[in-house]
Design a protein around this motif. Structure first.
Motif, PDB file in Angstrom:
ATOM      1  N   ILE A 210      40.343  38.728  28.313  1.00 15.30           N
ATOM      2  CA  ILE A 210      39.710  40.025  28.544  1.00 15.30           C
ATOM      3  C   ILE A 210      38.629  39.793  29.593  1.00 15.30           C
ATOM      4  N   VAL A 211      38.630  40.591  30.649  1.00 24.73           N
ATOM      5  CA  VAL A 211      37.666  40.423  31.744  1.00 24.73           C
ATOM      6  C   VAL A 211      36.990  41.765  32.013  1.00 24.73           C
ATOM      7  N   TRP A 212      35.683  41.735  32.240  1.00 23.71           N
ATOM      8  CA  TRP A 212      34.975  42.962  32.583  1.00 23.71           C
ATOM      9  C   TRP A 212      33.955  42.693  33.668  1.00 23.71           C
TER      10      TRP A 212
ATOM     11  N   ARG B  79      40.075  44.187  32.750  1.00 23.12           N
ATOM     12  CA  ARG B  79      41.413  43.631  32.874  1.00 23.12           C
ATOM     13  C   ARG B  79      41.734  42.831  31.614  1.00 23.12           C
ATOM     14  N   VAL B  80      42.992  42.904  31.173  1.00 22.96           N
ATOM     15  CA  VAL B  80      43.482  42.073  30.082  1.00 22.96           C
ATOM     16  C   VAL B  80      44.802  41.494  30.568  1.00 22.96           C
TER      17      VAL B  80
ATOM     18  N   ARG C 121      46.893  46.694  19.577  1.00 22.59           N
ATOM     19  CA  ARG C 121      47.238  47.868  20.381  1.00 22.59           C
ATOM     20  C   ARG C 121      46.161  48.192  21.399  1.00 22.59           C
ATOM     21  N   THR C 122      44.928  47.740  21.095  1.00 20.40           N
ATOM     22  CA  THR C 122      43.795  48.023  21.983  1.00 20.40           C
ATOM     23  C   THR C 122      42.845  46.837  22.007  1.00 20.40           C
ATOM     24  N   VAL C 123      42.004  46.832  23.020  1.00 19.93           N
ATOM     25  CA  VAL C 123      40.845  45.949  23.095  1.00 19.93           C
ATOM     26  C   VAL C 123      39.632  46.868  23.033  1.00 19.93           C
TER      27      VAL C 123
ATOM     28  N   LEU D  71      38.441  35.210  25.404  1.00 19.08           N
ATOM     29  CA  LEU D  71      39.833  34.924  25.079  1.00 19.08           C
ATOM     30  C   LEU D  71      40.168  35.419  23.678  1.00 19.08           C
ATOM     31  N   PHE D  72      41.421  35.784  23.480  1.00 19.58           N
ATOM     32  CA  PHE D  72      41.960  35.986  22.147  1.00 19.58           C
ATOM     33  C   PHE D  72      43.374  35.466  22.148  1.00 19.58           C
TER      34      PHE D  72
END
Length: 132
Positions: free
Chosen positions: A111-113, A55-56, A37-39, A128-129
């Motif tokens: 997932i990018v930050w 960004r995901v 539900r969340t990162v 990555l996940f």
């Protein structure tokens, strides 16, 4: 005494030049997960979220994570390809929770930050996940 002052100054300068890094990230790439539900991201120090991007997105076919990260950061925060929801809050924070769209399909996600370190240097990364 002079030697002690020199050591303290060197330690302070070394700490001041360190860059912000992600210390905890969930989910991780270690094993597939049910649709989260969340990162969750935790940083080694508070970051100014006003100057940060998160960004995901589903991992694009034929791209390396670095290539996909570059493309993701070029997207607007509300781009339809993204699976993260809502605006990132502003202010200072060392922990951040990004809500995700419900019912993510099986497959790899990136997932990018991109944040600014306390010393003003830009710091970016990706992870990555996999949803099972």
């Amino acid at each position: 005494m002079t030697r002690l002052l020199a050591l303290l100054l060197a330690a302070a300068l070394g700490t001041a030049s360190a860059h912000t890094e992600v210390t905890v990230l969930s989910p991780t790439s270690t094993r597939p997960v049910t649709a989260p539900r969340t990162v969750q991201l935790s940083f080694g120090e508070p970051v100014n979220l006003r100057f940060a991007s998160f960004r995901v997105l589903p991992m694009p076919n034929g791209k390396t994570p670095a290539e996909a990260a570059k493309l993701a950061l070029a997207l607007k925060a509300d781009a339809p390809q993204l699976v993260n929801l809502g605006a990132v809050p502003t202010g200072m924070a060392a922990k951040l929770s990004l809500p995700l769209k419900p019912n993510l399909k099986a497959g790899p996600y990136l997932i990018v930050w991109a944040v600014l370190s306390d010393d003003g240097h830009p710091v970016s990364g990706q992870s990555l996940f996999r949803v099972r």
